[in-house]
Every structure is written in C-alpha cells, then in structure tokens.
Design a protein around this motif. Structure first.
Motif, PDB file in Angstrom:
ATOM      1  N   GLU A 128      -3.248 -16.411  19.212  1.00  0.00           N
ATOM      2  CA  GLU A 128      -2.537 -17.674  18.965  1.00  0.00           C
ATOM      3  C   GLU A 128      -3.123 -18.451  17.787  1.00  0.00           C
ATOM      4  O   GLU A 128      -2.411 -19.166  17.085  1.00  0.00           O
ATOM      5  CB  GLU A 128      -2.552 -18.562  20.216  1.00  0.00           C
ATOM      6  CG  GLU A 128      -1.647 -18.116  21.330  1.00  0.00           C
ATOM      7  CD  GLU A 128      -2.278 -17.077  22.255  1.00  0.00           C
ATOM      8  OE1 GLU A 128      -1.628 -16.673  23.223  1.00  0.00           O
ATOM      9  OE2 GLU A 128      -3.438 -16.669  21.979  1.00  0.00           O
ATOM     10  N   GLY A 129      -4.420 -18.326  17.564  1.00  0.00           N
ATOM     11  CA  GLY A 129      -5.063 -19.041  16.469  1.00  0.00           C
ATOM     12  C   GLY A 129      -4.557 -18.624  15.102  1.00  0.00           C
ATOM     13  O   GLY A 129      -4.666 -19.377  14.129  1.00  0.00           O
ATOM     14  N   ASP A 130      -4.010 -17.406  15.012  1.00  0.00           N
ATOM     15  CA  ASP A 130      -3.399 -16.915  13.776  1.00  0.00           C
ATOM     16  C   ASP A 130      -1.896 -16.715  13.935  1.00  0.00           C
ATOM     17  O   ASP A 130      -1.286 -15.944  13.188  1.00  0.00           O
ATOM     18  CB  ASP A 130      -4.070 -15.598  13.353  1.00  0.00           C
ATOM     19  CG  ASP A 130      -5.464 -15.831  12.782  1.00  0.00           C
ATOM     20  OD1 ASP A 130      -5.569 -16.542  11.770  1.00  0.00           O
ATOM     21  OD2 ASP A 130      -6.446 -15.318  13.357  1.00  0.00           O
ATOM     22  N   ARG A 131      -1.313 -17.386  14.924  1.00  0.00           N
ATOM     23  CA  ARG A 131       0.133 -17.326  15.196  1.00  0.00           C
ATOM     24  C   ARG A 131       0.612 -15.891  15.455  1.00  0.00           C
ATOM     25  O   ARG A 131       1.708 -15.502  15.089  1.00  0.00           O
ATOM     26  CB  ARG A 131       0.924 -17.968  14.059  1.00  0.00           C
ATOM     27  CG  ARG A 131       0.651 -19.463  13.910  1.00  0.00           C
ATOM     28  CD  ARG A 131       1.640 -20.138  13.003  1.00  0.00           C
ATOM     29  NE  ARG A 131       1.564 -19.605  11.646  1.00  0.00           N
ATOM     30  CZ  ARG A 131       2.534 -19.703  10.748  1.00  0.00           C
ATOM     31  NH1 ARG A 131       3.660 -20.306  11.063  1.00  0.00           N
ATOM     32  NH2 ARG A 131       2.375 -19.206   9.542  1.00  0.00           N
ATOM     33  N   THR A 175      14.384 -16.629  14.747  1.00  0.00           N
ATOM     34  CA  THR A 175      13.717 -15.899  13.667  1.00  0.00           C
ATOM     35  C   THR A 175      13.904 -14.394  13.822  1.00  0.00           C
ATOM     36  O   THR A 175      13.860 -13.868  14.937  1.00  0.00           O
ATOM     37  CB  THR A 175      12.204 -16.221  13.672  1.00  0.00           C
ATOM     38  OG1 THR A 175      12.033 -17.636  13.615  1.00  0.00           O
ATOM     39  CG2 THR A 175      11.497 -15.576  12.505  1.00  0.00           C
ATOM     40  N   THR A 176      14.076 -13.702  12.717  1.00  0.00           N
ATOM     41  CA  THR A 176      14.106 -12.238  12.706  1.00  0.00           C
ATOM     42  C   THR A 176      12.669 -11.734  12.609  1.00  0.00           C
ATOM     43  O   THR A 176      11.948 -12.055  11.652  1.00  0.00           O
ATOM     44  CB  THR A 176      14.920 -11.709  11.510  1.00  0.00           C
ATOM     45  OG1 THR A 176      16.264 -12.195  11.618  1.00  0.00           O
ATOM     46  CG2 THR A 176      14.930 -10.187  11.497  1.00  0.00           C
ATOM     47  N   ILE A 177      12.261 -10.963  13.594  1.00  0.00           N
ATOM     48  CA  ILE A 177      10.889 -10.428  13.613  1.00  0.00           C
ATOM     49  C   ILE A 177      10.938  -9.018  13.035  1.00  0.00           C
ATOM     50  O   ILE A 177      11.297  -8.048  13.712  1.00  0.00           O
ATOM     51  CB  ILE A 177      10.301 -10.423  15.037  1.00  0.00           C
ATOM     52  CG1 ILE A 177      10.447 -11.809  15.690  1.00  0.00           C
ATOM     53  CG2 ILE A 177       8.845  -9.981  15.006  1.00  0.00           C
ATOM     54  CD1 ILE A 177       9.719 -12.934  14.991  1.00  0.00           C
ATOM     55  N   ASP A 178      10.599  -8.887  11.766  1.00  0.00           N
ATOM     56  CA  ASP A 178      10.652  -7.592  11.086  1.00  0.00           C
ATOM     57  C   ASP A 178       9.354  -7.361  10.319  1.00  0.00           C
ATOM     58  O   ASP A 178       8.395  -8.143  10.447  1.00  0.00           O
ATOM     59  CB  ASP A 178      11.865  -7.528  10.146  1.00  0.00           C
ATOM     60  CG  ASP A 178      11.905  -8.692   9.160  1.00  0.00           C
ATOM     61  OD1 ASP A 178      10.866  -9.397   9.026  1.00  0.00           O
ATOM     62  OD2 ASP A 178      12.951  -8.890   8.513  1.00  0.00           O
ATOM     63  N   ARG A 179       9.315  -6.312   9.509  1.00  0.00           N
ATOM     64  CA  ARG A 179       8.090  -5.984   8.779  1.00  0.00           C
ATOM     65  C   ARG A 179       7.654  -7.128   7.861  1.00  0.00           C
ATOM     66  O   ARG A 179       6.456  -7.420   7.734  1.00  0.00           O
ATOM     67  CB  ARG A 179       8.286  -4.703   7.961  1.00  0.00           C
ATOM     68  CG  ARG A 179       6.979  -4.136   7.426  1.00  0.00           C
ATOM     69  CD  ARG A 179       7.210  -2.948   6.514  1.00  0.00           C
ATOM     70  NE  ARG A 179       5.953  -2.280   6.206  1.00  0.00           N
ATOM     71  CZ  ARG A 179       5.034  -2.727   5.343  1.00  0.00           C
ATOM     72  NH1 ARG A 179       5.221  -3.879   4.715  1.00  0.00           N
ATOM     73  NH2 ARG A 179       3.913  -2.044   5.119  1.00  0.00           N
ATOM     74  N   ALA A 180       8.618  -7.783   7.220  1.00  0.00           N
ATOM     75  CA  ALA A 180       8.298  -8.893   6.324  1.00  0.00           C
ATOM     76  C   ALA A 180       7.631 -10.039   7.091  1.00  0.00           C
ATOM     77  O   ALA A 180       6.703 -10.690   6.580  1.00  0.00           O
ATOM     78  CB  ALA A 180       9.559  -9.388   5.620  1.00  0.00           C
ATOM     79  N   PHE A 181       8.088 -10.266   8.326  1.00  0.00           N
ATOM     80  CA  PHE A 181       7.487 -11.309   9.163  1.00  0.00           C
ATOM     81  C   PHE A 181       6.025 -10.969   9.444  1.00  0.00           C
ATOM     82  O   PHE A 181       5.132 -11.803   9.266  1.00  0.00           O
ATOM     83  CB  PHE A 181       8.266 -11.424  10.478  1.00  0.00           C
ATOM     84  CG  PHE A 181       7.658 -12.375  11.477  1.00  0.00           C
ATOM     85  CD1 PHE A 181       7.968 -13.720  11.457  1.00  0.00           C
ATOM     86  CD2 PHE A 181       6.753 -11.919  12.442  1.00  0.00           C
ATOM     87  CE1 PHE A 181       7.401 -14.608  12.368  1.00  0.00           C
ATOM     88  CE2 PHE A 181       6.182 -12.787  13.356  1.00  0.00           C
ATOM     89  CZ  PHE A 181       6.512 -14.139  13.316  1.00  0.00           C
ATOM     90  N   SER A 191      -1.661 -13.946   5.962  1.00  0.00           N
ATOM     91  CA  SER A 191      -2.207 -15.285   6.155  1.00  0.00           C
ATOM     92  C   SER A 191      -3.554 -15.229   6.868  1.00  0.00           C
ATOM     93  O   SER A 191      -4.499 -15.944   6.504  1.00  0.00           O
ATOM     94  CB  SER A 191      -1.217 -16.134   6.968  1.00  0.00           C
ATOM     95  OG  SER A 191      -1.769 -17.391   7.276  1.00  0.00           O
ATOM     96  N   ALA A 192      -3.658 -14.357   7.880  1.00  0.00           N
ATOM     97  CA  ALA A 192      -4.922 -14.207   8.615  1.00  0.00           C
ATOM     98  C   ALA A 192      -6.019 -13.647   7.713  1.00  0.00           C
ATOM     99  O   ALA A 192      -7.165 -14.124   7.729  1.00  0.00           O
ATOM    100  CB  ALA A 192      -4.711 -13.298   9.822  1.00  0.00           C
ATOM    101  N   VAL A 193      -5.689 -12.643   6.905  1.00  0.00           N
ATOM    102  CA  VAL A 193      -6.663 -12.047   5.987  1.00  0.00           C
ATOM    103  C   VAL A 193      -7.101 -13.078   4.949  1.00  0.00           C
ATOM    104  O   VAL A 193      -8.298 -13.196   4.632  1.00  0.00           O
ATOM    105  CB  VAL A 193      -6.073 -10.794   5.315  1.00  0.00           C
ATOM    106  CG1 VAL A 193      -6.972 -10.303   4.180  1.00  0.00           C
ATOM    107  CG2 VAL A 193      -5.870  -9.676   6.347  1.00  0.00           C
ATOM    108  N   ASP A 194      -6.149 -13.850   4.424  1.00  0.00           N
ATOM    109  CA  ASP A 194      -6.470 -14.847   3.404  1.00  0.00           C
ATOM    110  C   ASP A 194      -7.417 -15.907   3.950  1.00  0.00           C
ATOM    111  O   ASP A 194      -8.334 -16.369   3.253  1.00  0.00           O
ATOM    112  CB  ASP A 194      -5.174 -15.500   2.907  1.00  0.00           C
ATOM    113  CG  ASP A 194      -5.436 -16.476   1.758  1.00  0.00           C
ATOM    114  OD1 ASP A 194      -6.004 -16.040   0.734  1.00  0.00           O
ATOM    115  OD2 ASP A 194      -5.082 -17.662   1.894  1.00  0.00           O
ATOM    116  N   TYR A 195      -7.222 -16.301   5.220  1.00  0.00           N
ATOM    117  CA  TYR A 195      -8.122 -17.275   5.861  1.00  0.00           C
ATOM    118  C   TYR A 195      -9.565 -16.756   5.825  1.00  0.00           C
ATOM    119  O   TYR A 195     -10.507 -17.496   5.495  1.00  0.00           O
ATOM    120  CB  TYR A 195      -7.653 -17.523   7.293  1.00  0.00           C
ATOM    121  CG  TYR A 195      -8.573 -18.362   8.147  1.00  0.00           C
ATOM    122  CD1 TYR A 195      -8.546 -19.751   8.074  1.00  0.00           C
ATOM    123  CD2 TYR A 195      -9.470 -17.774   9.040  1.00  0.00           C
ATOM    124  CE1 TYR A 195      -9.392 -20.533   8.864  1.00  0.00           C
ATOM    125  CE2 TYR A 195     -10.316 -18.532   9.829  1.00  0.00           C
ATOM    126  CZ  TYR A 195     -10.269 -19.911   9.733  1.00  0.00           C
ATOM    127  OH  TYR A 195     -11.108 -20.675  10.509  1.00  0.00           O
TER     128      TYR A 195
END
Length: 392
Positions: A110-113, A72-78, A85-89
């Motif tokens: 880890e709970g929010d990856r 995986t490319t770890i960039d700003r989009a990632f 996703s964490a905020v939406d939860y």
C-alpha cells in the motif's frame, strides 16, 4: 471488450473509499456482479451506481485491495508506471548508489500504491512476495518491467509467495535467472548470507536496518543481548559498533547456525555467543550484566482476534527484560504485529515497566526504515512499532 465485474457497496459504506482508504471489507458489500473469481480485477460502485475504485477481488474479509480510485484500466502501462514510481523513490533516497548497503525494499504494498505486493532487492536479486492472488497473476509482467527498469542491476527474480497465498497457488523458486540457493548481501558494511528458500519474510528483516544502525552507534564497550536474534542482524551491528560482548538467542537452531556463520563472515574472532533457547526461559536465567537488550519478537498478534493474547506475550517478555537489564541500560523493544497500534504497544510497555518497578524513559520511537513508505491514507501500513528505553 471484456466486462469488468462490479461490487456494489451498501448505502453509506463508501465513506472509507472517499477518504482513499485502499481496502474494501466484505461486510460493506451489498452485491457482486458477474462470476467473480479470486484475483479478478473489479470495479467498486456506491449504492447509486457511481464507480469509485478499481482493485483486486479476494473472497475474504478484505474483499478488495484497491489499485486506483475511479474506473481505471489495469494493464501493463499501469503496472509500468507504479513500479517505475517505486524504483524512482528508492533512487532519490540513494539506495541504488550506497556502497555499504545493497539490500532494500523496492515495493512496499500500500505504501507504493500496490497493495498485495512486496518486492525486495538483494544485491541484484529481486524477491517478489504476493499477498493476493491478483498480484501473483501479474508476476510475469512484473519481471518484464523490472528487467526494463533495472537493466544489468537485475540478475534474477525469486517468487517467495508459497507461505502468503493459499496452498497450491505458488511454489517458492526462481522465475527469472538462476542463482545459488544462498546469496551474500551487504547492509551497513556488514556481510550476510541469505537463504531465499528457507529464510523468513523474503529472506531477511530489511525493515530494521536503521534501528540496527542506531544500535551500532550505542554499542561501544557494551554487553549486548539480542533476543529473537534470527540470523544476527542486530548482533553484527553491535559487534561493528565495538561491543565488548554480544549474545544472540533464538529458539531456532538453524537461525543460530546461520547467525554464527554471519559473525564468522565478518570477524576472525568475535566476542559473540549464539544460543538456541526459548527467550522467556532464557531471560529468567540471566544475571543483570547486560547494558543493552534487544527484543524483536515475531508477531504475537496475527490479527485483532488474537490481540489481547498477543499483548500479554509482549508484556511478559518486556517485563522480564526490564527486570534483568543493568541500571542505566538501554532496551530496544519492538512489535511487528499490524493489529497492535502504537498506543497499544506503549500501554503494554508502561504496564511491563510498572510491574518490573523500574524507572523508564522513552529515548526514541523506532519505526521501520525509509524504504518502507506508508500511505497517509493507510495508517495500518505502519506495522513496526518500536521504542528505545533508558532504564534506571
């Protein structure tokens, strides 16, 4: 394109990654490709050359904290996707629209990856705490993303990583916005003063919110002893629940002073007393007049090497509390040590009860709050273990 170093695993050591566990231990690594520095993004490959995961490198026992499975490319989009996703939860659980509570966990590692990162929301201030150098490198990006996602809800961002990273990497302080050293928040209708510079964890023990609410519902006309009370979270819950009398004990004079301030912030004349003392010695001196005792100690077992000594410490305070609590009393007892399993904790409480010669019923398991999700692939994330006990 910049080359991403690859860590090659020993034959057979890929099994945990195939089960999606987010840690790679140093003993599983056969070789490291390239000049890899702490905090670098790395790929993890099996002994056949297949890339299994991508994560942050750290030259320690946990050598890689996995950010994603695959190449995986770890960039700003990632990062944007993960934080969104964490905020939406939290939005879906109603934390952003709760009139009685404006302090909660926003990112739970880890709970929010997002292993290596904790982010807590304090009435407009987000406190970031990195547990890996790789995460700390990204704080500038995280601030931009949080400003975009939270808008006017975000007043400032505070870096609280000095104690969780090697010396010299981080200094506690604001990295966006500028707010007073102290800040007021609301939890379950209770007002608390938070000091981000001096406070433990990110400033407050957010994970106990639902357990404090439970205590509140059980405190009417009760005498309550809150040990290791810190700044008085459980004490305020008991007072708001109509407790007849509450005593808060902590070895830190500063913590007791802040606890007394928090009590005064909420009550004109509360039936409360703060005591700066060693908890075990204090439990030795009290009579059997308390209906409810709360044991919420610091982590006695920081790692598996100190597990047995830590369990002995937990047993001693639980036995003493069980000996001293009133017949028909309730004991809230906790361990926040990740090294202590739920079975370890329950066995320890069993031993303490047997030694105290008290009949004890388990009323309820007491985990951390719902804003602290645990990945099903990472059971170690369930660090807080608690029991509510009825003592005869």
């Amino acid at each position: 394109m910049e080359h991403t170093p690859t860590l090659t695993l020993k034959p057979g050591k890929e099994k945990s990654l195939l089960r999606r566990h987010p840690w790679v231990f140093s003993g599983a690594v056969q070789k490291i490709d390239g000049d890899t520095q702490n905090g670098d993004i790395v790929h993890i490959g099996d002994s056949h050359g297949n890339i299994l995961a991508t994560g942050h490198f750290q030259n320690s026992s946990i050598m890689v904290k996995v950010l994603d499975f695959g190449e995986t490319t770890i960039d700003r989009a990632f990062w944007q996707q993960r934080i969104a996703s964490a905020v939406d939860y939290r939005r879906r659980l109603g934390f952003f629209d709760n009139a009685d509570t404006n302090v909660f966990r926003l990112v739970n590692a880890e709970g929010d990856r997002m292993p290596g990162l904790v982010a807590d929301y304090y009435a407009g201030i987000v406190v970031l705490q990195a547990h890996s150098e790789g995460m700390h490198r990204e704080f500038g990006t995280f601030v931009e993303i949080l400003r975009n996602l939270l808008g006017d809800r975000l007043k400032a961002v505070f870096d609280k990583s000095a104690a969780t990273l090697p010396d010299g990497i981080s200094t506690d302080g604001y990295i966006f916005g500028q707010e007073p050293e102290e800040w007021e928040v609301l939890e379950d209708g209770n007002r608390f003063v938070i000091n981000f510079f001096e406070g433990q964890k990110t400033g407050f023990f957010i994970d106990q919110r639902e357990n404090r609410h439970l205590l509140r519902t059980l405190s009417q006309d009760k005498r309550v002893l809150n040990t290791f009370g810190y700044t008085g979270g459980f004490s305020l819950a008991a007072l708001h629940g109509g407790a007849q009398y509450v005593e808060t004990v902590d070895i830190s004079k500063k913590a007791i002073a802040l606890c007394d301030r928090n009590v005064a912030l909420n009550f004109a004349d509360a039936p409360h007393r703060g005591v700066a003392a060693d908890v075990l010695q204090y439990l030795d001196q009290i009579d059997n007049s308390f209906d409810i005792i709360v044991l919420d100690p610091p982590a006695f077992a920081k790692n598996h090497r100190s597990l047995q000594q830590g369990l002995k410490g937990y047993k001693n305070i639980n036995q003493k509390a069980l000996e001293k609590i009133k017949t028909g009393g309730l004991l809230f007892t906790f361990s926040c040590s990740q090294a202590v399993s739920r079975d370890d904790f329950q066995t320890m409480v069993f031993t303490a009860a047997a030694n105290a010669r008290r009949n004890v019923r388990i009323v309820k398991q007491l985990p951390h709050a719902t804003d602290h999700p645990v990945s099903i692939y990472h059971p170690e994330g369930e660090y807080l273990k608690g029991l509510l006990l009825y003592v005869e």
